[in-house]
Scaffold this motif. Sequence first.
Motif, PDB file in Angstrom:
ATOM      1  N   GLU A 181       0.841  -1.188   0.000  1.00 24.33           N
ATOM      2  CA  GLU A 181       0.000   0.000   0.000  1.00 24.33           C
ATOM      3  C   GLU A 181       0.880   1.244   0.000  1.00 24.33           C
ATOM      4  N   PHE A 182       0.243   2.398  -0.111  1.00 22.54           N
ATOM      5  CA  PHE A 182       0.966   3.654   0.059  1.00 22.54           C
ATOM      6  C   PHE A 182       0.110   4.594   0.879  1.00 22.54           C
ATOM      7  N   PHE A 183       0.748   5.621   1.428  1.00 24.94           N
ATOM      8  CA  PHE A 183       0.107   6.525   2.374  1.00 24.94           C
ATOM      9  C   PHE A 183       0.285   7.960   1.921  1.00 24.94           C
ATOM     10  N   ALA A 184      -0.711   8.794   2.190  1.00 29.07           N
ATOM     11  CA  ALA A 184      -0.592  10.238   1.997  1.00 29.07           C
ATOM     12  C   ALA A 184      -0.807  10.908   3.342  1.00 29.07           C
ATOM     13  N   GLU A 185       0.077  11.815   3.708  1.00 27.55           N
ATOM     14  CA  GLU A 185      -0.107  12.657   4.891  1.00 27.55           C
ATOM     15  C   GLU A 185      -0.905  13.865   4.428  1.00 27.55           C
ATOM     16  N   VAL A 186      -2.083  14.089   5.035  1.00 26.54           N
ATOM     17  CA  VAL A 186      -2.989  15.138   4.568  1.00 26.54           C
ATOM     18  C   VAL A 186      -3.440  16.035   5.723  1.00 26.54           C
ATOM     19  N   GLU A 187      -3.882  17.244   5.368  1.00 26.90           N
ATOM     20  CA  GLU A 187      -4.533  18.177   6.285  1.00 26.90           C
ATOM     21  C   GLU A 187      -5.784  18.690   5.585  1.00 26.90           C
ATOM     22  N   VAL A 188      -6.855  18.939   6.351  1.00 29.12           N
ATOM     23  CA  VAL A 188      -8.136  19.379   5.796  1.00 29.12           C
ATOM     24  C   VAL A 188      -8.682  20.532   6.645  1.00 29.12           C
ATOM     25  N   VAL A 189      -9.210  21.561   5.969  1.00 27.81           N
ATOM     26  CA  VAL A 189      -9.875  22.685   6.637  1.00 27.81           C
ATOM     27  C   VAL A 189     -11.246  22.838   6.026  1.00 27.81           C
ATOM     28  N   PRO A 190     -12.333  22.960   6.797  1.00 26.45           N
ATOM     29  CA  PRO A 190     -12.411  22.885   8.256  1.00 26.45           C
ATOM     30  C   PRO A 190     -12.208  21.452   8.723  1.00 26.45           C
ATOM     31  N   GLY A 191     -12.207  21.284  10.039  1.00 23.97           N
ATOM     32  CA  GLY A 191     -11.995  19.958  10.603  1.00 23.97           C
ATOM     33  C   GLY A 191     -13.119  18.998  10.266  1.00 23.97           C
ATOM     34  N   LEU A 192     -12.764  17.815   9.848  1.00 24.54           N
ATOM     35  CA  LEU A 192     -13.728  16.746   9.565  1.00 24.54           C
ATOM     36  C   LEU A 192     -13.386  15.558  10.448  1.00 24.54           C
ATOM     37  N   PRO A 193     -14.375  14.929  11.050  1.00 21.61           N
ATOM     38  CA  PRO A 193     -14.077  13.773  11.897  1.00 21.61           C
ATOM     39  C   PRO A 193     -13.659  12.570  11.058  1.00 21.61           C
ATOM     40  N   HIS A 194     -12.988  11.644  11.714  1.00 22.02           N
ATOM     41  CA  HIS A 194     -12.651  10.362  11.096  1.00 22.02           C
ATOM     42  C   HIS A 194     -13.965   9.736  10.629  1.00 22.02           C
ATOM     43  N   TRP A 195     -13.996   9.118   9.485  1.00 29.64           N
ATOM     44  CA  TRP A 195     -15.253   8.610   8.918  1.00 29.64           C
ATOM     45  C   TRP A 195     -15.920   7.560   9.783  1.00 29.64           C
TER      46      TRP A 195
END
Length: 120
Positions: free
Chosen positions: A28-42
């Motif tokens: 697998e592969f991973f992306a380090e991400v940031e999101v605005v506004p805050g969204l909870p873990h699904w």
Amino acid sequence: GLVVAGVTTPEFDGITAAVLAVRSEDGEFFAEVEVVPGLPHWRWLHASVDQPLLVWWAVDDRGQHYLGRPGSWHSSEDHSGGQIHFWPALDPAARSLDIMPTTKAARAVIRLPLIWEEHL
């Protein structure tokens, strides 16, 4: 390998997303991400029904599609972020990758050249 990105989307459907880095490993592969506004873990049970939902997809320049899911995740009202795990493993022959955070109404595309550095 590791690709340092630091790429931010324009606002789409009220959300701005950034991909900080992509790390590829066996399986697998991973992306380090940031999101605005805050969204909870699904998976959070406390998310309201009208809370925006962000789904992660990717496609490489060889036509392989990847589905992403949140891994480690932090969230506040202002911003959130963490790792998005993509599956299957990244095609080693791929030279570019489009990461596509997607809501019900819109999609952003973050195009990354895959110029790999060794793990630090």
